[in-house]
Design an enzyme around this catalytic site. Structure first.
Site, PDB file in Angstrom:
ATOM      1  N   PRO A 234      57.432   7.163 -27.451  1.00 29.05           N
ATOM      2  CA  PRO A 234      57.575   6.246 -28.586  1.00 29.05           C
ATOM      3  C   PRO A 234      59.033   6.124 -29.029  1.00 29.05           C
ATOM      4  O   PRO A 234      59.770   7.115 -29.029  1.00 29.05           O
ATOM      5  CB  PRO A 234      56.719   6.901 -29.674  1.00 29.05           C
ATOM      6  CG  PRO A 234      55.749   7.760 -28.930  1.00 29.05           C
ATOM      7  CD  PRO A 234      56.487   8.242 -27.716  1.00 29.05           C
ATOM      8  N   GLU A 235      59.441   4.924 -29.382  1.00 30.93           N
ATOM      9  CA  GLU A 235      60.800   4.716 -29.869  1.00 30.93           C
ATOM     10  C   GLU A 235      60.821   4.851 -31.391  1.00 30.93           C
ATOM     11  O   GLU A 235      59.788   4.992 -32.046  1.00 30.93           O
ATOM     12  CB  GLU A 235      61.316   3.361 -29.404  1.00 30.93           C
ATOM     13  CG  GLU A 235      61.152   3.197 -27.891  1.00 30.93           C
ATOM     14  CD  GLU A 235      62.251   2.417 -27.216  1.00 30.93           C
ATOM     15  OE1 GLU A 235      63.310   2.203 -27.807  1.00 30.93           O
ATOM     16  OE2 GLU A 235      62.047   2.036 -26.050  1.00 30.93           O
TER      17      GLU A 235
ATOM     18  N   LYS B 208      63.542  10.181 -33.580  1.00 33.82           N
ATOM     19  CA  LYS B 208      62.190  10.396 -33.084  1.00 33.82           C
ATOM     20  C   LYS B 208      61.551  11.648 -33.691  1.00 33.82           C
ATOM     21  O   LYS B 208      60.552  12.149 -33.173  1.00 33.82           O
ATOM     22  CB  LYS B 208      62.206  10.481 -31.559  1.00 33.82           C
ATOM     23  CG  LYS B 208      62.740   9.203 -30.903  1.00 33.82           C
ATOM     24  CD  LYS B 208      62.713   9.281 -29.390  1.00 33.82           C
ATOM     25  CE  LYS B 208      63.272   8.002 -28.770  1.00 33.82           C
ATOM     26  NZ  LYS B 208      63.181   8.001 -27.292  1.00 33.82           N
TER      27      LYS B 208
ATOM     28  N   ARG C  99      66.222   8.717 -16.155  1.00 32.24           N
ATOM     29  CA  ARG C  99      65.348   7.677 -16.672  1.00 32.24           C
ATOM     30  C   ARG C  99      65.644   6.348 -15.978  1.00 32.24           C
ATOM     31  O   ARG C  99      66.806   6.036 -15.683  1.00 32.24           O
ATOM     32  CB  ARG C  99      65.540   7.494 -18.197  1.00 32.24           C
ATOM     33  CG  ARG C  99      65.194   8.716 -19.034  1.00 32.24           C
ATOM     34  CD  ARG C  99      63.709   9.047 -19.002  1.00 32.24           C
ATOM     35  NE  ARG C  99      62.908   7.949 -19.524  1.00 32.24           N
ATOM     36  CZ  ARG C  99      62.678   7.762 -20.847  1.00 32.24           C
ATOM     37  NH1 ARG C  99      63.211   8.564 -21.746  1.00 32.24           N
ATOM     38  NH2 ARG C  99      61.910   6.764 -21.247  1.00 32.24           N
TER      39      ARG C  99
END
Length: 268
Positions: free
Chosen positions: A2-3, A52, A258
């Site tokens: 989740p951002e 986050k 990533r």
């Protein structure tokens, strides 16, 4: 993962549903049982977020610190008067129950009990959060302007900028025609200022609408999104497809662990 806007939405939801009243906290899974017993029955004073990291601040000082990581998620549910609580589904690390609502947390990277001093220690390790009113972008700019690391990696480094994930990273760089492999020290201050302002606006839209909208209206057509129910993106998860603007094939590669996506023509 989740951002940042997702965590801010959760904080607002939990503030509205649970704050300023006693909350029943338990750990059906058992891994958070001792900590849950400390806050069980206490008043949840407030919630807060930085990047986050989500914090539940309880009366008397204890704080529950949550980082969802790749697999963590909250499931929200409404209490039915006269009915027993629903049985936990899966490995529920933490369950919170208020007067009208409950929520179950599964699979977080972090779910721990800390104090306000330890909260300060967590925040000291993070860069500015674009969704916070007290964000200082000059902190991020100072780090970026001195770094030889690719800007695509720096934007994902939570010590440089907190709350930015893979979608915002890839899409922001596309919107500003910046190659993700360009070193931070090759980014001009004007480019950074424009990108920061744009990022704040984009994340506020995500906070308000619950989804990431990044494609400008004049480009919001053609091939569908990368997944059902998701808004279109320019490059994120569109490797091998044509750029929505120039038609060139979108590229992807692994950048510091990533996947990053970009258009080799539009981003220079």
């Amino acid at each position: 993962m989740p951002e940042g806007h997702t965590l801010h939405r959760l904080a607002r939801l939990h503030q509205r549903r649970f704050a300023r009243a006693p909350v029943a906290v338990s750990s059906p899974q058992g891994r958070f049982a001792d900590a849950a017993a400390v806050v069980n029955g206490r008043v949840l004073r407030r919630t807060s977020v930085w990047g986050k990291h989500l914090f539940h601040h309880y009366a008397g000082g204890p704080v529950v610190h949550v980082h969802l990581g790749l697999y963590g998620a909250f499931t929200e549910w409404e209490l039915t008067p006269g009915e027993p609580l629903p049985e936990p589904v899966g490995q529920v690390r933490m369950r919170m129950v208020g007067a009208e609502y409950g929520t179950d947390l599964r699979g977080p990277t972090v779910c721990e009990l800390i104090d306000e001093g330890q909260v300060a220690d967590v925040l000291a390790r993070l860069g500015p959060d674009p969704l916070r009113s007290d964000a200082d972008p000059s902190w991020a700019w100072t780090r970026i302007a001195k770094s030889r690391r690719p800007i695509g990696a720096l934007l994902m480094d939570q010590t440089v900028m907190a709350g930015v994930g893979n979608v915002y990273r890839s899409e922001l760089l596309y919107r500003h025609n910046i190659d993700p492999y360009r070193p931070g020290l090759k980014i001009s201050e004007a480019e950074f200022d424009e990108a920061w302002t744009d990022l704040v606006a984009l994340m506020k839209v995500g906070l308000r609408r619950g989804k990431i909208f990044v494609v400008r209206p004049e480009h919001d057509h053609g091939p569908p999104s990368y997944a059902p129910g998701r808004p279109r993106t320019y490059v994120y998860r569109r490797a091998g497809e044509p750029c929505r603007v120039c038609g060139e094939t979108i590229h992807t590669a692994v950048l510091e662990g990533r996947n990053v996506f970009w258009c080799p023509v539009c981003q220079t």
